[in-house]
Scaffold this motif. Structure first.
Motif, PDB file in Angstrom:
ATOM      1  N   LYS A  24       0.850  -1.188   0.000  1.00 15.97           N
ATOM      2  CA  LYS A  24       0.000   0.000   0.000  1.00 15.97           C
ATOM      3  C   LYS A  24       0.894   1.248   0.000  1.00 15.97           C
ATOM      4  O   LYS A  24       1.940   1.278   0.641  1.00 15.97           O
ATOM      5  N   GLY A  25       0.463   2.267  -0.714  1.00 20.14           N
ATOM      6  CA  GLY A  25       1.212   3.522  -0.707  1.00 20.14           C
ATOM      7  C   GLY A  25       1.113   4.204   0.652  1.00 20.14           C
ATOM      8  O   GLY A  25       0.083   4.124   1.334  1.00 20.14           O
ATOM      9  N   GLY A  26       2.190   4.890   1.030  1.00 22.52           N
ATOM     10  CA  GLY A  26       2.174   5.582   2.318  1.00 22.52           C
ATOM     11  C   GLY A  26       1.280   6.823   2.289  1.00 22.52           C
ATOM     12  O   GLY A  26       1.098   7.463   1.239  1.00 22.52           O
ATOM     13  N   ASN A  27       0.726   7.144   3.403  1.00 22.47           N
ATOM     14  CA  ASN A  27      -0.135   8.330   3.494  1.00 22.47           C
ATOM     15  C   ASN A  27       0.703   9.608   3.436  1.00 22.47           C
ATOM     16  O   ASN A  27       1.857   9.647   3.870  1.00 22.47           O
ATOM     17  N   GLN A  80       6.168   3.967   3.240  1.00 22.17           N
ATOM     18  CA  GLN A  80       6.139   4.680   4.516  1.00 22.17           C
ATOM     19  C   GLN A  80       5.438   6.038   4.355  1.00 22.17           C
ATOM     20  O   GLN A  80       5.460   6.639   3.275  1.00 22.17           O
ATOM     21  N   PRO A  81       4.786   6.511   5.402  1.00 21.42           N
ATOM     22  CA  PRO A  81       4.103   7.818   5.308  1.00 21.42           C
ATOM     23  C   PRO A  81       5.105   8.963   5.177  1.00 21.42           C
ATOM     24  O   PRO A  81       6.268   8.843   5.568  1.00 21.42           O
ATOM     25  N   GLY A  82       4.619  10.072   4.611  1.00 20.28           N
ATOM     26  CA  GLY A  82       5.468  11.256   4.494  1.00 20.28           C
ATOM     27  C   GLY A  82       5.745  11.882   5.846  1.00 20.28           C
ATOM     28  O   GLY A  82       5.103  11.559   6.851  1.00 20.28           O
ATOM     29  N   LYS A  83       6.694  12.800   5.865  1.00 25.14           N
ATOM     30  CA  LYS A  83       7.085  13.461   7.116  1.00 25.14           C
ATOM     31  C   LYS A  83       7.155  14.968   6.899  1.00 25.14           C
ATOM     32  O   LYS A  83       7.045  15.463   5.774  1.00 25.14           O
ATOM     33  N   GLY A  84       7.327  15.656   8.005  1.00 25.44           N
ATOM     34  CA  GLY A  84       7.466  17.109   7.927  1.00 25.44           C
ATOM     35  C   GLY A  84       8.741  17.519   7.198  1.00 25.44           C
ATOM     36  O   GLY A  84       9.574  16.684   6.838  1.00 25.44           O
ATOM     37  N   GLY A 149       0.823   0.395  -4.712  1.00 23.40           N
ATOM     38  CA  GLY A 149      -0.025   1.589  -4.690  1.00 23.40           C
ATOM     39  C   GLY A 149       0.786   2.870  -4.655  1.00 23.40           C
ATOM     40  O   GLY A 149       1.909   2.917  -4.151  1.00 23.40           O
ATOM     41  N   LYS A 150       0.198   3.915  -5.187  1.00 24.24           N
ATOM     42  CA  LYS A 150       0.839   5.224  -5.214  1.00 24.24           C
ATOM     43  C   LYS A 150       0.773   5.863  -3.829  1.00 24.24           C
ATOM     44  O   LYS A 150      -0.208   5.725  -3.113  1.00 24.24           O
ATOM     45  N   GLY A 151       1.845   6.572  -3.465  1.00 24.63           N
ATOM     46  CA  GLY A 151       1.837   7.267  -2.178  1.00 24.63           C
ATOM     47  C   GLY A 151       0.941   8.494  -2.209  1.00 24.63           C
ATOM     48  O   GLY A 151       0.781   9.148  -3.241  1.00 24.63           O
ATOM     49  N   GLY A 152       0.335   8.809  -1.062  1.00 21.57           N
ATOM     50  CA  GLY A 152      -0.541   9.976  -0.979  1.00 21.57           C
ATOM     51  C   GLY A 152       0.255  11.271  -0.914  1.00 21.57           C
ATOM     52  O   GLY A 152       1.396  11.296  -0.458  1.00 21.57           O
ATOM     53  N   ARG A 153      -0.346  12.358  -1.352  1.00 21.95           N
ATOM     54  CA  ARG A 153       0.310  13.659  -1.345  1.00 21.95           C
ATOM     55  C   ARG A 153       0.160  14.331   0.020  1.00 21.95           C
ATOM     56  O   ARG A 153      -0.897  14.256   0.649  1.00 21.95           O
ATOM     57  N   GLY A 154       1.241  14.966   0.464  1.00 22.95           N
ATOM     58  CA  GLY A 154       1.183  15.707   1.713  1.00 22.95           C
ATOM     59  C   GLY A 154       0.529  17.062   1.521  1.00 22.95           C
ATOM     60  O   GLY A 154       0.262  17.503   0.391  1.00 22.95           O
ATOM     61  N   ASN A 155       0.294  17.744   2.636  1.00 20.56           N
ATOM     62  CA  ASN A 155      -0.444  19.012   2.511  1.00 20.56           C
ATOM     63  C   ASN A 155       0.378  20.092   1.805  1.00 20.56           C
ATOM     64  O   ASN A 155      -0.166  21.092   1.349  1.00 20.56           O
ATOM     65  N   PHE A 156       1.683  19.925   1.678  1.00 19.41           N
ATOM     66  CA  PHE A 156       2.486  20.889   0.925  1.00 19.41           C
ATOM     67  C   PHE A 156       2.034  20.961  -0.532  1.00 19.41           C
ATOM     68  O   PHE A 156       2.097  22.019  -1.164  1.00 19.41           O
ATOM     69  N   GLU A 170      -3.592  13.337   1.295  1.00 15.44           N
ATOM     70  CA  GLU A 170      -4.137  12.140   0.630  1.00 15.44           C
ATOM     71  C   GLU A 170      -3.672  10.871   1.335  1.00 15.44           C
ATOM     72  O   GLU A 170      -2.545  10.800   1.828  1.00 15.44           O
ATOM     73  N   GLU A 171      -4.535   9.887   1.336  1.00 14.92           N
ATOM     74  CA  GLU A 171      -4.134   8.560   1.801  1.00 14.92           C
ATOM     75  C   GLU A 171      -3.461   7.807   0.650  1.00 14.92           C
ATOM     76  O   GLU A 171      -3.751   8.050  -0.523  1.00 14.92           O
ATOM     77  N   GLY A 172      -2.589   6.914   0.988  1.00  8.56           N
ATOM     78  CA  GLY A 172      -1.930   6.110  -0.028  1.00  8.56           C
ATOM     79  C   GLY A 172      -2.901   5.124  -0.677  1.00  8.56           C
ATOM     80  O   GLY A 172      -3.854   4.653  -0.045  1.00  8.56           O
ATOM     81  N   GLU A 173      -2.664   4.820  -1.953  1.00  6.90           N
ATOM     82  CA  GLU A 173      -3.524   3.875  -2.671  1.00  6.90           C
ATOM     83  C   GLU A 173      -3.193   2.440  -2.270  1.00  6.90           C
ATOM     84  O   GLU A 173      -2.056   2.110  -1.960  1.00  6.90           O
TER      85      GLU A 173
END
Length: 375
Positions: A24-27, A80-84, A149-156, A170-173
């Motif tokens: 699964k793609g990371g959030n 893995q999920p995105g970070k700051g 799955g594609k990773g989700g986009r961060g709020n940036f 976005e949540e990961g696909e």
């Protein structure tokens, strides 16, 4: 109990079912810059990493699919999920599954949606239609079984003049998933076809370095064997010994039903007839073999073939001559007399195989090294 498990592990496997799921793609991440001297830092949430793919790759060192027998569930790593600070999450590792050359991939249920359940679907019965999605033949060839799955986009990624402080991401696909059937079809230039105990294994031992089991009783060959024949001028051919067929093999009788698939890729078929058995009529045996091949697949009858009469060392010259004339009269064909045990007629047999093979072999276009993923 221990010995039974050891036997199962060593058992030849050419038909296996697996459940595969890509990662699964990371959030994406929701984060805002909180650094000193940057009061208007704004959003800096990074994107999630891509999920790992499930990839099949041909390894010529493998000969069967037994390594999937007790591990049918194959899951790739999640992203893995995105970070700051706009940091992207790590991509999930691809899961590489090695298979021998000649594997055909079928999808069991294209409409299935993956849930948390790990229950395996039943293996389709012979003759039931299945969706063929790939075929791996050449060493090093790869096929993407399930795409991550594609990773989700961060709020940036969502900042704009209108919305300068987006508080969503976005949540990961989900990665692709499904249940698949892997079927091994042995790749050989020449395939031996004959009744049990007709001398196919002895013939393979005589012409190559392969060491299939031989014994004076039927069904000594329980799995296909492939041997390489090296000619003096450097030319090479591969020969396959298929477990003996009996009448009704296409319906599951004997062992032939499970191994008829292994001669589908042979360019040349060699019918091995036992001339020493007084209870077997060579003509009837030949037509029985042809009939079983036709009922399994009519395409097999279109292949070029060579007929050999084995065990001539156990047949008197007068009887051999009578059988040869009778065979020619009733079929319009002739067989090549050989003795696999005594190496009589082996050189002529190999030369005949090579001539027929070279005159009928068709050029096959090279396949791409990497096949496209599932839709």
């Amino acid at each position: 109990m221990f010995f039974s498990w050891v036997y199962l592990i060593k058992m030849f496997t050419d038909y296996v079912r697996i459940l595969a799921k890509a990662g699964k793609g990371g959030n994406g991440c929701i984060s805002f810059c909180r650094e000193a001297f940057r009061p208007h830092g704004g959003p800096d949430g990074g994107d999630g990493g891509k999920g790992g793919d499930v990839i099949l790759e041909v390894n010529p060192q493998l000969s069967d699919l037994s390594h999937f027998l007790f591990s049918p569930h194959q899951f790739a790593e999640d992203g893995q999920p995105g970070k700051g600070q706009k940091r992207k999450g790590r991509d999930g590792k691809n899961l590489k599954l090695e298979v021998p050359p000649g594997v055909v991939v079928y999808q069991l249920d294209p409409n299935q949606i993956f849930h948390s359940s790990r229950d395996l679907l039943p293996i389709p019965k012979p003759g039931e239609p299945m969706k063929k999605i790939g075929e791996l033949i050449e060493p090093g060839m790869r096929f993407i079984l399930c795409k991550g799955g594609k990773g989700g986009r961060g709020n940036f990624q969502f900042r704009s003049p209108i919305n300068q402080s987006p508080r969503y991401c976005e949540e990961g696909e989900e990665g692709q998933s499904g249940q698949f059937l892997l079927e091994l079809k042995t790749i050989a230039d020449v395939g031996f076809v004959g009744l049990p105990n007709s001398g196919k294994s002895t013939l393979l031992r005589q012409v190559s370095d392969a060491k299939p089991k031989t014994a004076p009783y039927p069904f000594t060959t329980l799995k296909p064997h492939v041997g390489i024949v090296n000619f003096d001028d450097g030319y090479r051919m591969s020969f396959a010994d298929i477990p003996g067929l009996i009448e009704g093999a296409h319906q599951g009788k004997g062992l032939g039903f499970y191994f008829l698939r292994h001669i589908e890729r042979s360019h040349l078929l060699v019918y091995v007839l036992d001339l020493a058995d007084p209870f077997l009529d060579p003509v009837q045996v030949f037509y029985t073999l042809r009939n079983e091949l036709e009922k399994y697949s009519k395409e097999l009858l279109k292949k070029p073939f060579l007929i050999v009469g084995n065990k001539v060392d156990l047949v008197a010259a007068e009887s051999l001559n009578h059988k040869s004339l009778d065979f020619n009269k009733r079929t319009g064909l002739s067989f090549l007399p050989i003795s696999a045990l005594k190496a009589q007629g082996i050189e002529l047999f190999l030369d005949s195989c090579r001539k027929i093979f070279e005159s009928t072999k068709k050029l096959i276009p090279s396949s791409p090294k990497v096949l496209s993923p599932l839709p």
